[in-house]
Motif scaffolding. Sequence first.
Motif, PDB file in Angstrom:
ATOM      1  N   VAL A  66      24.637  13.500   2.194  1.00 15.86           N
ATOM      2  CA  VAL A  66      24.122  14.928   2.792  1.00 15.86           C
ATOM      3  C   VAL A  66      24.093  15.860   2.229  1.00 15.86           C
ATOM      4  N   ALA A  67      25.078  16.237   1.234  1.00 17.19           N
ATOM      5  CA  ALA A  67      24.135  16.938   0.333  1.00 17.19           C
ATOM      6  C   ALA A  67      23.020  17.501  -0.058  1.00 17.19           C
ATOM      7  N   VAL A  68      22.830  16.166  -1.050  1.00 19.40           N
ATOM      8  CA  VAL A  68      21.908  15.798  -1.763  1.00 19.40           C
ATOM      9  C   VAL A  68      20.241  15.926  -0.554  1.00 19.40           C
ATOM     10  N   ALA A  69      20.619  15.853   0.839  1.00 26.49           N
ATOM     11  CA  ALA A  69      19.480  15.898   1.996  1.00 26.49           C
ATOM     12  C   ALA A  69      19.380  17.080   1.860  1.00 26.49           C
ATOM     13  N   ILE A  70      20.507  18.054   1.582  1.00 30.25           N
ATOM     14  CA  ILE A  70      19.899  19.623   2.309  1.00 30.25           C
ATOM     15  C   ILE A  70      19.802  19.972   0.942  1.00 30.25           C
ATOM     16  N   ALA A  71      20.281  19.756  -0.405  1.00 31.53           N
ATOM     17  CA  ALA A  71      19.095  20.307  -1.402  1.00 31.53           C
ATOM     18  C   ALA A  71      17.814  20.050  -1.770  1.00 31.53           C
ATOM     19  N   GLY A  72      17.390  18.115  -1.231  1.00 32.86           N
ATOM     20  CA  GLY A  72      15.978  17.899  -1.333  1.00 32.86           C
ATOM     21  C   GLY A  72      15.357  18.837  -1.079  1.00 32.86           C
ATOM     22  N   ALA A  73      15.802  19.561   0.407  1.00 33.47           N
ATOM     23  CA  ALA A  73      14.999  19.533   1.546  1.00 33.47           C
ATOM     24  C   ALA A  73      14.212  21.343   0.668  1.00 33.47           C
ATOM     25  N   LEU A  74      14.723  22.101   0.010  1.00 33.24           N
ATOM     26  CA  LEU A  74      14.361  22.956  -0.779  1.00 33.24           C
ATOM     27  C   LEU A  74      13.093  22.680  -2.001  1.00 33.24           C
ATOM     28  N   PHE A  75      12.977  21.511  -2.361  1.00 35.40           N
ATOM     29  CA  PHE A  75      12.060  20.994  -3.168  1.00 35.40           C
ATOM     30  C   PHE A  75      11.156  20.624  -2.032  1.00 35.40           C
ATOM     31  N   TYR A  76      11.689  19.896  -0.655  1.00 36.52           N
ATOM     32  CA  TYR A  76      10.100  19.577  -0.209  1.00 36.52           C
ATOM     33  C   TYR A  76       8.883  20.071  -0.280  1.00 36.52           C
ATOM     34  N   PRO A  77       8.030  19.306  -0.399  1.00 36.61           N
ATOM     35  CA  PRO A  77       6.662  19.978  -0.932  1.00 36.61           C
ATOM     36  C   PRO A  77       6.121  21.053  -0.060  1.00 36.61           C
ATOM     37  N   ASP A  78       6.347  20.705   1.214  1.00 36.31           N
ATOM     38  CA  ASP A  78       5.692  21.667   2.219  1.00 36.31           C
ATOM     39  C   ASP A  78       6.489  22.933   1.987  1.00 36.31           C
ATOM     40  N   ILE A  79       7.684  23.176   1.843  1.00 35.30           N
ATOM     41  CA  ILE A  79       8.587  23.982   1.190  1.00 35.30           C
ATOM     42  C   ILE A  79       8.166  24.886   0.444  1.00 35.30           C
ATOM     43  N   ILE A  80       7.674  24.351  -0.714  1.00 31.86           N
ATOM     44  CA  ILE A  80       7.126  24.289  -1.923  1.00 31.86           C
ATOM     45  C   ILE A  80       6.062  25.234  -1.799  1.00 31.86           C
ATOM     46  N   ASN A  81       4.764  24.875  -0.985  1.00 26.19           N
ATOM     47  CA  ASN A  81       3.978  25.095  -1.142  1.00 26.19           C
ATOM     48  C   ASN A  81       3.023  26.244  -0.574  1.00 26.19           C
ATOM     49  N   ALA A  82       4.133  26.172   0.456  1.00 28.87           N
ATOM     50  CA  ALA A  82       3.992  27.578   1.364  1.00 28.87           C
ATOM     51  C   ALA A  82       5.011  28.811   0.638  1.00 28.87           C
ATOM     52  N   TYR A  83       6.032  28.201  -0.769  1.00 23.66           N
ATOM     53  CA  TYR A  83       6.062  29.601  -1.497  1.00 23.66           C
ATOM     54  C   TYR A  83       5.561  29.394  -2.795  1.00 23.66           C
ATOM     55  N   ASN A  84       5.048  28.849  -3.072  1.00 27.83           N
ATOM     56  CA  ASN A  84       2.715  29.363  -4.036  1.00 27.83           C
ATOM     57  C   ASN A  84       2.477  29.462  -3.112  1.00 27.83           C
ATOM     58  N   THR A 137      23.792  17.016  12.440  1.00 29.73           N
ATOM     59  CA  THR A 137      24.260  18.594  12.433  1.00 29.73           C
ATOM     60  C   THR A 137      24.359  18.939  11.415  1.00 29.73           C
ATOM     61  N   LEU A 138      24.938  18.443  10.250  1.00 24.84           N
ATOM     62  CA  LEU A 138      25.560  19.386   9.205  1.00 24.84           C
ATOM     63  C   LEU A 138      23.712  19.508   8.281  1.00 24.84           C
ATOM     64  N   ILE A 139      22.914  18.507   8.790  1.00 27.65           N
ATOM     65  CA  ILE A 139      21.587  18.494   7.677  1.00 27.65           C
ATOM     66  C   ILE A 139      20.603  19.325   9.398  1.00 27.65           C
ATOM     67  N   ALA A 140      21.111  19.394   9.827  1.00 27.88           N
ATOM     68  CA  ALA A 140      19.559  20.537  10.935  1.00 27.88           C
ATOM     69  C   ALA A 140      20.176  21.799  11.261  1.00 27.88           C
ATOM     70  N   ILE A 141      21.766  21.794  10.610  1.00 26.13           N
ATOM     71  CA  ILE A 141      22.647  23.801  10.372  1.00 26.13           C
ATOM     72  C   ILE A 141      22.266  24.042   9.100  1.00 26.13           C
ATOM     73  N   MET A 142      22.535  23.553   8.059  1.00 21.22           N
ATOM     74  CA  MET A 142      22.813  23.895   6.945  1.00 21.22           C
ATOM     75  C   MET A 142      21.414  24.099   6.144  1.00 21.22           C
ATOM     76  N   VAL A 143      20.466  22.944   6.558  1.00 16.36           N
ATOM     77  CA  VAL A 143      19.450  23.184   5.557  1.00 16.36           C
ATOM     78  C   VAL A 143      18.839  24.380   5.742  1.00 16.36           C
ATOM     79  N   PRO A 144      18.493  25.400   7.199  1.00 17.94           N
ATOM     80  CA  PRO A 144      18.166  26.615   7.944  1.00 17.94           C
ATOM     81  C   PRO A 144      19.005  26.948   7.266  1.00 17.94           C
ATOM     82  N   LEU A 145      20.466  27.073   7.464  1.00 15.84           N
ATOM     83  CA  LEU A 145      21.347  28.872   6.803  1.00 15.84           C
ATOM     84  C   LEU A 145      21.539  28.736   5.157  1.00 15.84           C
TER      85      LEU A 145
END
Length: 619
Positions: A175-193, A247-255
């Motif tokens: 679950v922890a890796v899934a949360i961290a992986g979301a930070l590097f998801y292509p859509d998130i990276i593209n939105a930042y760039n 619950t953890l993934i749905a809450i912790m990624v946005p947080l």
Amino acid sequence: MDHAQLAKDIVRYVGGEENIISLVHCTTRLRFKLKNADLADKSLVSKLTGVIKVKIIAGQFQIVIGTEVNDVYREIMKLTQLENTIKKHNSDEGKVSLFNEAIDIISGIFTPLLGAMAGAGILKGLLIVAVSLGVLTEVDGTYIILHAAADSLFYFLPIHLAYTAARKFGADPHVAVAIAGALFYPDIINAYNQEVHLSFLGIPVALMKYATSVIPIILAIYVTSKLESVLNKVYPKTIKKFFTPLTLIAIMVPLTLLIFGPIGNTASEWLGIGYSFIYESSALVAGVLLGSSWQILVIFGLHWGLVPVALNNLSQFGQDTFTAMITPAIFAQAGAALGVWLKTKSRKIKSIAAPAAIAGLFGVTEPAIYGITLRFKKPFIIGCVAGAIGGAIVGVSGAGSKSVGVPGITTLPIFFGEGFMLFLFGVIISFLLAMIGTYLLGFQEHIENEKGKEIDEGFKSESKKIDDSIVLSPLTGAVISLKDVKDDVFSSEAIGPGVAIVPINGDLHAPFTGSVTSVFPTNHGIGLTSDAGIKVLIHIGIDTVQLDGKFFDMKVHYGERVEQGQLLGTFDLEAITKEGYDITSPVVITNSHQYLDVISGDDENIAAGDRLLTVITQL
């Protein structure tokens, strides 16, 4: 000892099976995690036949059994439906301060990564050298592929930290890796760039770059571990396996994107600004302070707390001057150990000083410190002074590492670039000053005593003039008192009297002719019984049970007969040290009550096969 009855009594007196969350064991003790510690009767457990001591430490109910702990553990597992869960928390002895707890958390998160970081760092350094010398260019396919291999660990560092932090805090690593992986998801990276303005439920998200970041993901996984514990209690057993991760993934990624990311990155910037202020105010003074104090921090284990500084510098500035300024301190201790080797006439000291100096050159200074320099005091001080001088030179040079690595000969390429030649000069000067200073100023050798050469030649040249039994040293290294061991079960001699050895190599030998009476599942401990009936426990390192057998190779089995001096097993001393574990290894007599006395020698350094303990038999 009736193992089955003892197991039954222990389970009853700790509050019954329903009060037990988990149970693991190390070489000498059972370690319970209980739902309600008040239900356990410490007094009754202490009085049970076969129980040496009961300790309540860091939330664990620990029962010291001794060398038969594995037999009792097996009986408990037969008696109950408990699962042998993976231990997720460090079992430090005694109450710890907030400062020590912080050091423990940092070391627990970062030390599992140091080996991989060092390897990737060396490759990255070699690529920097290759480009500088014109061997490769940054557009070559070879460079692109190898650079991806070297840089991927650092780019995706938050994902690695998520995994190690989850294991440290007791959260689900996947679950922890899934949360961290979301930070590097292509859509998130593209939105930042593309500087896209995102919002979550109407709340604006401050997107930022998370590559190589440290603090945000650690904060996120700490909160995840606390939330996971609550959810596991709230959700029924039939659904929590699926609904807790949901619950953890749905809450912790946005947080993480909304709160922990901005907070963590702000803290990282402040840390970088604070370090820059100190360094830019006077790089020379910073170099002196780090060069002189780094090995002192190593002695107390406080150096792990500064690992995030180096990582944060790389993330904020693209290079790290902190690691550069501590490198001379490491080479200085290696030089001091080599100075002892050149100066001493004792073959025993030479046999320890040479490999200790070599290990120091590769970045592992514990054998040099504990085995040589600190024991003779003056060489350690000379090493600190030489480290200060080298640190000052390196500070002025402006050199910095381009990657993470344990400072040593193999990692020097990571410092290649601006100021590298002056950096190299500072490192060499610190090594030579420590070596020459130790040789010229000398030191008081406490090793040689009235027995002179007879001691230096070892037990083989000594006549047995009293009715006693001899236990030879199973290891080569520095001998210290059990009272100095950072484990109060050993230091209090609850298991038995003896000594501890800080080894300088990974070979374990039989201290006498006899039989193997126990080999622990993780291979970090072994029990032996001599033909004369002496029972010895050898425990390699402190808390090394947590390595779960990694880096240990035991070559003998339970019930096997062994001859004096036979190689019992090997262990990777450098790897264990780099993982952050104390390599101090107790050697104790577990049936000392059957003898008049157990006498240790006066040697401060010893070679495998030398006389270590004398057991005086009853008259």
